[in-house]
Design a protein around this motif. Structure first.
Motif, PDB file in Angstrom:
ATOM      1  N   UNK A  65     -75.798 -34.398 -30.745  1.00 47.27           N
ATOM      2  CA  UNK A  65     -76.397 -33.715 -29.585  1.00 47.27           C
ATOM      3  C   UNK A  65     -76.648 -34.704 -28.451  1.00 47.27           C
ATOM      4  N   UNK A  66     -77.235 -35.833 -28.799  1.00 47.96           N
ATOM      5  CA  UNK A  66     -77.594 -36.833 -27.793  1.00 47.96           C
ATOM      6  C   UNK A  66     -76.342 -37.417 -27.124  1.00 47.96           C
ATOM      7  N   UNK A  67     -75.420 -37.892 -27.929  1.00 51.78           N
ATOM      8  CA  UNK A  67     -74.235 -38.575 -27.386  1.00 51.78           C
ATOM      9  C   UNK A  67     -73.344 -37.591 -26.627  1.00 51.78           C
ATOM     10  N   UNK A  68     -73.156 -36.413 -27.208  1.00 52.58           N
ATOM     11  CA  UNK A  68     -72.282 -35.430 -26.546  1.00 52.58           C
ATOM     12  C   UNK A  68     -72.860 -35.002 -25.203  1.00 52.58           C
ATOM     13  N   UNK A  69     -74.173 -34.795 -25.171  1.00 51.18           N
ATOM     14  CA  UNK A  69     -74.805 -34.373 -23.910  1.00 51.18           C
ATOM     15  C   UNK A  69     -74.638 -35.451 -22.853  1.00 51.18           C
ATOM     16  N   UNK A  70     -74.844 -36.700 -23.226  1.00 54.32           N
ATOM     17  CA  UNK A  70     -74.719 -37.787 -22.245  1.00 54.32           C
ATOM     18  C   UNK A  70     -73.254 -37.953 -21.815  1.00 54.32           C
ATOM     19  N   UNK A  71     -72.362 -37.768 -22.761  1.00 52.90           N
ATOM     20  CA  UNK A  71     -70.921 -37.844 -22.437  1.00 52.90           C
ATOM     21  C   UNK A  71     -70.555 -36.776 -21.404  1.00 52.90           C
ATOM     22  N   UNK A  72     -71.078 -35.588 -21.627  1.00 51.93           N
ATOM     23  CA  UNK A  72     -70.778 -34.493 -20.686  1.00 51.93           C
ATOM     24  C   UNK A  72     -71.389 -34.784 -19.315  1.00 51.93           C
ATOM     25  N   UNK A  73     -72.599 -35.311 -19.298  1.00 51.58           N
ATOM     26  CA  UNK A  73     -73.264 -35.627 -18.018  1.00 51.58           C
ATOM     27  C   UNK A  73     -72.451 -36.666 -17.245  1.00 51.58           C
ATOM     28  N   UNK A  74     -72.093 -37.742 -17.925  1.00 49.99           N
ATOM     29  CA  UNK A  74     -71.331 -38.803 -17.245  1.00 49.99           C
ATOM     30  C   UNK A  74     -69.984 -38.260 -16.782  1.00 49.99           C
ATOM     31  N   UNK A  75     -69.350 -37.496 -17.660  1.00 51.87           N
ATOM     32  CA  UNK A  75     -68.028 -36.942 -17.314  1.00 51.87           C
ATOM     33  C   UNK A  75     -68.087 -36.035 -16.098  1.00 51.87           C
ATOM     34  N   UNK A  76     -69.098 -35.169 -16.088  1.00 51.15           N
ATOM     35  CA  UNK A  76     -69.215 -34.235 -14.956  1.00 51.15           C
ATOM     36  C   UNK A  76     -69.518 -34.976 -13.655  1.00 51.15           C
TER      37      UNK A  76
END
Lengths: 302, 318
Positions: free
Chosen positions: A163-174
């Motif tokens: 949850x933590x890593x995926x959410x941050x990955x999505x934030x950075x990606x967006x």
């Protein structure tokens, strides 16, 4: 009374016939699933679990805030310059990749320690008198009880870290529109290290039935393994041959938190990574310690 | 192989060693016991007599240091031997994050029940144990008596052939005790064996048909309840007993009590009763009644364990 209990509806022989053919039958899978879900349910009932997810959420919000002000705004401004000029000043791709790497290393340390803190009490809790006796009275083997508890604990931490890593990955990606999927290596690497350290939590929990001691020993082990990783420097400083050999032996025997972190860093940066040695030696350590925990659990009286 | 015995132990023993290999403490010393299937069996003993250790060895929570135990003919250390057994431990600590129904579901799953079977069984048991309105309530809100009933429901989830109950009415009010006893009687009517470990002698006396008494880890007494309680002697009541005859009969009696219109003699054996009757009749007395007297389980327990004597010695020393 509306109902009356009856003697065993399904004959015992029929129930037991399914057992003992090798492997796990559906009944044993049911038991395993029940133990895993029970651990998850217990974790949910504890404030530590919600603390783990709450802190992860806070971290996600924090990264969202930081990226919005500094990284994204600055990077976009630089990227908005003429291409030739911006290339001279700034390599956006490299910048984001490095950002991913730093964040992943931070999450690796953060995730590992929080997971240990959240998990230390789960094993001793199930060994409390009046609780373990009832569990052992069921047609369940002791290894199954321990493995189910371990798997449930690992599942909780895996869900949180994913949850933590995926959410941050999505934030950075967006925000950057640059998607480096290698960042997601932070999930398996962190979960793997935790899986190894959890065997220590389980072992100490079984032997001492103390959450505090499990926590102390496991955290100490992480620091020791980091210290041992600097062996190339330390070995030159040691005066005697036996102390150098001891240092090297301990390095190879204990889990390699530092080296695994280094391997993850290299993987995220797209560089050649030496991940095989830290993985197999750490895995071997975990298997050995978990085996010792099973042995002790089999021998103990409750 | 099922031998018709629910529990069979041969020389079952447990010796604990103090830490660092020091002193040895024997909790259970070579206990051999046979519990027929379908009976209501009570295990009694003073605190520290080894009752709980014995039960834990049956359920493989404690490893015996000697002997063996079988449950329905299977070695007790095999997990499958515990499938036909429901257990309610003493001082249980059910996880408080469960609701009543959730707890039954969990322990039912551990017993290998399918989800569909559990879903059918849970409302049945909540109804049976008087907890029908409490299934969705977290058990930290349950009273002690409700927890005991829920614990019994847990033990019954998978329709066991034998119940092993460690102090099942501990902390339960009299109405709750009766309710539990009624449920257990209902079960034994269907052939379920009940093995009851309790220090409440009156409960055991009311419910069990077989009893064993442990002292210092050893089997001190074992048998059918009716046989153990019978045979304390006879009460012989006679009228028109002269002083001389009374003195002669008193020599045969263990006790005598004057009544308004006669005398009551406590006499130990049937032979002595017959001799007393002969003497009384020869002396012109009228025999009013001869009643066999029984012991209470407490009498048997005190006599077997010697606790009464120890208490008296303690008072004398004091």
């Amino acid at each position: 009374m509306s109902t009356q209990p009856t003697t065993q509806e399904a004959p015992l022989a029929a129930q037991t016939a399914a057992i003992g053919n090798g492997g796990l039958d559906s009944s044993q899978w049911r038991v395993f699933l029940a133990l895993v879900l029970d651990t998850v349910q217990e974790a949910r009932a504890r404030w530590l679990f919600w603390g783990l997810f709450g802190l992860s959420t806070l971290l996600i919000l924090f990264f969202l805030f930081v990226l919005k002000i500094d990284l994204v705004a600055g990077a976009v401004a630089i990227a908005g310059m003429p291409v030739e000029a911006s290339r001279k000043i700034f390599n956006m791709e490299k910048f984001v990749r490095n950002s991913y790497m730093f964040i992943a290393v931070f999450l690796y340390v953060w995730g590992t320690f929080l997971a240990i803190f959240a998990s230390a009490g789960l094993m001793p809790a199930v060994l409390e008198p009046g609780r373990i006796g009832l569990l052992l009275s069921k047609p369940v083997t002791r290894p199954m009880l321990l493995v189910g508890r371990y798997a449930g604990n690992l599942l909780v931490v895996t869900l949180n870290h994913a949850y933590l890593v995926t959410a941050i990955y999505i934030i950075i990606g967006l925000k950057t529109d640059i998607w480096h999927a290698t960042f997601l290596y932070a999930i398996p690497v962190t979960v793997f290290l935790f899986a190894v350290l959890l065997t220590v939590v389980v072992f100490i929990g079984v032997v001492s039935e103390s959450a505090a001691l499990s926590l102390m020993v496991t955290v100490a082990l992480v620091f020791i393994s980091m210290l041992l990783a600097s062996r190339k420097i330390v070995v030159n400083l040691l005066s005697s041959e036996w102390s150098r050999d001891l240092w090297q032996a301990l390095y190879w025997m204990l889990p390699k938190a530092w080296d695994l972190g280094g391997a993850m860093r290299s993987l995220i940066l797209g560089e050649p990574a030496n991940w095989l040695d830290p993985v197999w030696t750490s895995a071997l350590f975990g298997v050995f310690v978990f085996g010792a925990a099973l042995y002790m659990f089999q021998k103990k009286d409750y | 192989m099922n031998t018709g015995l629910a529990i069979e132990t041969e020389g079952l023993g447990k010796t604990y060693r103090t830490r660092w290999g020091g002193r040895e403490i024997t909790a259970v010393a070579g206990l051999s016991l046979q519990v027929p299937a379908g009976v209501k069996y009570g295990l009694l003993g003073a605190n520290g007599a080894g009752k709980t250790t014995f039960v834990k060895m049956l359920l493989a929570a404690v490893r015996p240091t000697s002997g063996r135990a079988l449950l329905f003919g299977r070695e007790a250390n095999e997990p499958e031997s515990r499938r036909p057994v429901g257990y309610l431990p003493e001082n249980h600590r059910f996880p408080t994050y469960f609701t009543g129904a959730g707890m039954l579901d969990f322990y039912g799953a551990l017993s290998g029940m399918t989800a569909a079977d559990r879903a059918r069984r849970i409302p049945e048991l909540l109804e049976l144990l008087g907890l029908a309105n409490w299934g969705d309530v977290r058990i930290k809100k349950y009273s002690k008596g409700m927890l005991q009933r829920l614990g019994l429901a847990q033990a019954l989830m998978h329709r066991p052939q034998m119940l092993i109950l460690d102090e099942p009415t501990d902390g339960v009010d009299p109405a709750g005790r009766r309710h539990i006893r009624d449920v257990l009687n209902l079960l034994t009517g269907t052939g379920v064996t009940v093995f009851l470990n309790s220090h409440l002698l009156s409960e055991v006396e009311l419910f069990c048909d077989h009893v064993a008494i442990l002292t210092q880890g050893r089997l001190a007494l074992e048998g059918k309840m009716a046989n153990l309680l019978a045979g304390r002697g006879y009460l012989l009541v006679a009228r028109q007993v002269s002083d001389a005859v009374r003195k002669e009969v008193m020599a045969l009696a263990s006790g005598v009590r004057p009544l308004e219109d006669g005398v009551e003699f406590q006499i130990g054996s049937s032979e002595e009763v017959n001799r007393a009757i002969d003497r009384l009749r020869a002396g012109g007395a009228l025999i009013q009644s001869v009643i066999p007297t029984t012991s209470s389980l407490e009498d048997v327990f005190i006599a077997t364990t010697g606790l009464g004597r120890k208490a008296a010695e303690g008072e004398a020393h004091a």
